[in-house]
Design a protein around this motif. Sequence first.
Motif, short mmCIF file in Angstrom:
data_model
loop_
_atom_site.label_atom_id
_atom_site.label_comp_id
_atom_site.label_asym_id
_atom_site.label_seq_id
_atom_site.Cartn_x
_atom_site.Cartn_y
_atom_site.Cartn_z
N UNK A 297 -0.10 21.72 0.32
CA UNK A 297 0.81 21.62 -0.83
C UNK A 297 0.58 20.35 -1.63
N UNK A 298 0.25 19.25 -0.93
CA UNK A 298 -0.15 18.03 -1.65
C UNK A 298 -1.56 17.67 -1.17
N UNK A 299 -2.57 18.23 -1.84
CA UNK A 299 -3.95 18.08 -1.34
C UNK A 299 -4.35 16.62 -1.10
N UNK A 300 -3.86 15.70 -1.92
CA UNK A 300 -4.28 14.30 -1.80
C UNK A 300 -3.92 13.73 -0.43
N UNK A 301 -2.85 14.24 0.18
CA UNK A 301 -2.41 13.70 1.49
C UNK A 301 -3.25 14.26 2.64
N UNK A 302 -4.15 15.21 2.36
CA UNK A 302 -5.03 15.71 3.43
C UNK A 302 -6.22 14.76 3.64
N UNK A 303 -6.24 13.66 2.88
CA UNK A 303 -7.34 12.70 3.02
C UNK A 303 -6.84 11.34 3.46
N UNK A 304 -7.80 10.44 3.75
CA UNK A 304 -7.49 9.06 4.12
C UNK A 304 -7.84 8.17 2.93
N UNK A 305 -6.90 7.32 2.56
CA UNK A 305 -7.06 6.46 1.38
C UNK A 305 -7.78 5.17 1.80
N UNK A 306 -9.00 4.98 1.30
CA UNK A 306 -9.77 3.75 1.55
C UNK A 306 -9.67 2.90 0.30
N UNK A 307 -9.19 1.68 0.47
CA UNK A 307 -9.01 0.81 -0.69
C UNK A 307 -9.55 -0.57 -0.37
N UNK A 308 -10.36 -1.10 -1.32
CA UNK A 308 -10.89 -2.45 -1.14
C UNK A 308 -10.09 -3.38 -2.03
N UNK A 309 -9.49 -4.39 -1.40
CA UNK A 309 -8.82 -5.41 -2.22
C UNK A 309 -8.77 -6.70 -1.41
N UNK A 310 -8.79 -7.81 -2.10
CA UNK A 310 -8.73 -9.15 -1.48
C UNK A 310 -9.80 -9.32 -0.40
N UNK A 311 -11.00 -8.75 -0.62
CA UNK A 311 -12.09 -8.94 0.34
C UNK A 311 -11.96 -8.13 1.61
N UNK A 312 -10.93 -7.29 1.71
CA UNK A 312 -10.73 -6.48 2.92
C UNK A 312 -10.72 -5.00 2.59
N UNK A 313 -10.74 -4.18 3.62
CA UNK A 313 -10.69 -2.73 3.46
C UNK A 313 -9.44 -2.21 4.15
N UNK A 314 -8.62 -1.49 3.39
CA UNK A 314 -7.40 -0.89 3.96
C UNK A 314 -7.60 0.62 4.02
N UNK A 315 -7.38 1.22 5.19
CA UNK A 315 -7.52 2.68 5.36
C UNK A 315 -6.15 3.23 5.76
N UNK A 316 -5.60 4.12 4.94
CA UNK A 316 -4.24 4.62 5.16
C UNK A 316 -4.22 6.14 5.14
N UNK A 317 -3.49 6.73 6.11
CA UNK A 317 -3.26 8.18 6.10
C UNK A 317 -1.77 8.41 6.27
N UNK A 318 -1.23 9.39 5.55
CA UNK A 318 0.18 9.73 5.75
C UNK A 318 0.39 11.21 5.46
N UNK A 319 1.33 11.83 6.19
CA UNK A 319 1.70 13.22 5.87
C UNK A 319 3.15 13.24 5.37
N UNK A 320 3.66 12.05 4.98
CA UNK A 320 5.02 11.81 4.47
C UNK A 320 6.09 11.78 5.58
N UNK A 321 5.72 12.07 6.84
CA UNK A 321 6.64 11.87 7.96
C UNK A 321 6.21 10.69 8.82
N UNK A 322 4.95 10.32 8.69
CA UNK A 322 4.41 9.19 9.46
C UNK A 322 3.25 8.59 8.67
N UNK A 323 2.85 7.40 9.07
CA UNK A 323 1.77 6.72 8.36
C UNK A 323 0.94 5.93 9.36
N UNK A 324 -0.38 5.92 9.15
CA UNK A 324 -1.27 5.11 10.00
C UNK A 324 -2.10 4.24 9.07
N UNK A 325 -2.17 2.94 9.39
CA UNK A 325 -2.95 2.04 8.53
C UNK A 325 -3.85 1.17 9.40
#
Length: 378
Positions: A158-186
């Motif tokens: 229903x929300x295709x974007x949430x079927x993926x893991x968000x990789x974001x580069x900022x401040x020299x680091x890499x943040x990887x986040x996944x959520x299904x709106x009931x829980x979140x892992x970073x």
Amino acid sequence: MKFEIMRDRLLDGINDVMKAISQKVAIPILTGIKIEVNEKGLTMTGSDSDITICTFIPAEDNGEQIIKVAEKGNIVLQAKVFSEIARKLPTNEVTIEVVNGLQTHIQSGKSEFHLIGSDAEDYPVLPDVKDDYLFSLPSDLMKSIIRETVFAVSQQETRPILTGVHWEAKDGGLSCVATDSHRLARRLTVPEDMPDMPFSIVIPGKSLQELNKILPDNSESVDIVIADQQVLFKTRNVLFYSRLLEGNYPDTSRLIPSEYKTSIVVNGKNLLQAIDRASLLAREERNNIVRFSADDSKMIEISSNSPEVGKVEELLEATDLSGEDLKISFSAKYMMDALKAIDGQDVSIHFTGAMRPFILQAVDDDTILQLILPVRTY
């Protein structure tokens, strides 16, 4: 085309590319494996148009000859049939020869198979990925990042974007986040050669799970190249392309509470086993809810009841407990997934109330954060 190859090396390559092949594809030729051979070695490609895996077997490895090339060329063979044949060939020496255009002979010992191939010119070309954004991670760290995040992606389309893991580069680091709106892992990490330019991409969870099966369990470097609609992971002999999900990933940083009313430190392994036992009676329920209560006695009570089955109560001693008394309910599955990602270390759990999200972190490692939304039962 004609070459000889060691069967075990051929099978390793086939097993890698088969992870990208699906029988449900719009382009029929994608049910096949593309095989190209030249004096350097053999390249096999499998794709379902979302994921493309390319594996290379060198003609020589550490002075040992693996492939003898008599005539270079290319062909596409039906993946399912070809992999079954390769698995069941009688000897370790295999000869593959293409005659009269597409007739392919596969011979090993006294067995000979004749397959009708397809023209390799009809196979889609690999995506063109420029090295604009290139950085590397050790393979074992990459596997950890996938293991600690990918389980939390949404299984709902229903929300295709949430079927993926968000990789974001900022401040020299890499943040990887996944959520299904009931829980979140970073998971946060600092690669040595992070590009200066920030980027934000969403990699399908399914792609990362398949990549995880191919990556070696060692500290060999994996190059990561980010392009417009694609990401490419390169190891020594495998190229793994995945399409990226389109759209904006929600801003999850504001979900993570900054102040807490109750904080508990507890042995992660003991807590995982206690919740596992409590969930035995909660499994019949649709969402297997476990109740969790703590007071100033440093004892945590974990309980669950199911009207038809019975109830279970268990006491667990906390290493440390501060703040207000607490009663909260949550999904046993979500909590167990989060504890497995933190992997057996002592865990600190921070609560901001019975109906607010709570977070779990390893006591001596703040790079992994797990957040869970409680369930209203009290």
